[in-house]
Design a protein around this motif. Structure first.
Motif, mmCIF file in Angstrom:
data_model
loop_
_atom_site.group_PDB
_atom_site.id
_atom_site.type_symbol
_atom_site.label_atom_id
_atom_site.label_comp_id
_atom_site.label_asym_id
_atom_site.label_seq_id
_atom_site.Cartn_x
_atom_site.Cartn_y
_atom_site.Cartn_z
ATOM 1 N N LEU A 1 43.354 50.624 34.525
ATOM 2 C CA LEU A 1 43.145 49.675 35.613
ATOM 3 C C LEU A 1 41.655 49.581 35.912
ATOM 4 O O LEU A 1 41.025 50.579 36.274
ATOM 5 N N ARG B 1 36.223 48.486 38.964
ATOM 6 C CA ARG B 1 34.937 47.813 39.192
ATOM 7 C C ARG B 1 34.370 47.357 37.862
ATOM 8 O O ARG B 1 34.207 48.155 36.946
ATOM 9 N N GLU C 1 44.570 46.246 33.003
ATOM 10 C CA GLU C 1 44.805 45.397 34.163
ATOM 11 C C GLU C 1 43.576 45.448 35.071
ATOM 12 O O GLU C 1 42.758 46.368 34.974
ATOM 13 N N VAL C 2 43.449 44.460 35.946
ATOM 14 C CA VAL C 2 42.301 44.377 36.854
ATOM 15 C C VAL C 2 42.804 44.507 38.291
ATOM 16 O O VAL C 2 43.745 43.828 38.684
ATOM 17 N N ALA C 3 42.170 45.408 39.042
ATOM 18 C CA ALA C 3 42.574 45.625 40.439
ATOM 19 C C ALA C 3 42.266 44.401 41.269
ATOM 20 O O ALA C 3 41.260 43.692 41.033
ATOM 21 N N ASN C 4 43.095 44.145 42.252
ATOM 22 C CA ASN C 4 42.861 42.998 43.158
ATOM 23 C C ASN C 4 41.689 43.269 44.081
ATOM 24 O O ASN C 4 41.474 44.372 44.520
#
Length: 215
Positions: free
Chosen positions: A192, A195, A212-215
């Protein structure tokens, strides 16, 4: 009084690295160049030294201090449940501007702040940093600035902010840039991106397509 060494001078560099390692062993703080910005470092296994580091920066425990290491092999003693994807990221981007948040070994006796059983860990791409980390071992390292001020790109800026709270300054000249490391959490089933810094999601997905990319 703080001592400062010019790491572009062969003799001064050797003396500075020796003095810096000795200072860290005594529980004192040092400033060192990295491949992003200058960092302030302490013995990762000394709660008192890490507390001094946070105090010097004016930073609270809610923002734990990352750990820098001089070799990927050091990971074996520091982290657990390290996934295949995590090792692939290490192979592709270390040494370099990638910080990995991993589950720490539960037996470790350190206090880096409110980490909730994790550690943010990186191997920097800078010869002075790697030499010090190889000589001493894992160090708690954060950017060498007062909280709320810009991260320093040269030793002068770091010394102006931190002054005599530091025992040894290792001056390696200007750092390559102020773009921070990218941070990827590898504690879950898929990596994940917390930053995006020097490495963006597209670059990371060349190695770990399920990132995946954090919101």
């Amino acid at each position: 009084m703080a001592r400062r060494y010019d790491c572009n001078d062969v003799t001064d560099r050797a003396t500075g690295l020796r003095e810096a390692a000795s200072a860290v062993r005594r529980g004192e703080l040092v400033v060192l160049p990295t491949d992003t910005v200058y960092g302030v470092g302490a013995d990762a296994f000394s709660p008192e030294a890490v507390a001094d580091l946070l105090d010097a920066k004016g930073r609270g425990r809610a923002m734990p201090t990352p750990v820098l290491i001089g070799s990927p092999n050091t990971l074996h003693g520091l982290v657990t449940d390290f996934s295949e994807s995590a090792w692939e990221l290490v192979d592709a981007f270390w040494p370099g501007a990638l910080t990995l948040v991993a589950k720490q070994q539960p037996s470790l006796q350190w206090d880096l702040g409110d980490t909730r059983g994790t550690v943010a860990i990186r191997m920097p791409l800078h010869p002075v940093a790697i030499e010090l980390l190889t000589e001493f071992g894992p160090m708690a390292v954060s950017s060498a600035n007062l909280t709320g001020h810009p991260a320093p790109e040269d030793c002068d800026a770091a010394q102006e902010m931190l002054g005599d709270s530091i025992s040894v300054y290792l001056d390696g000249g200007p750092t390559p840039g102020i773009v921070p490391s990218s941070i990827v959490d590898v504690t879950g089933k898929v990596p994940l991106l917390l930053r995006a810094g020097a490495l963006d999601a597209d670059e990371l997905r060349k190695v770990v397509p399920d990132l995946e990319v954090a919101n």
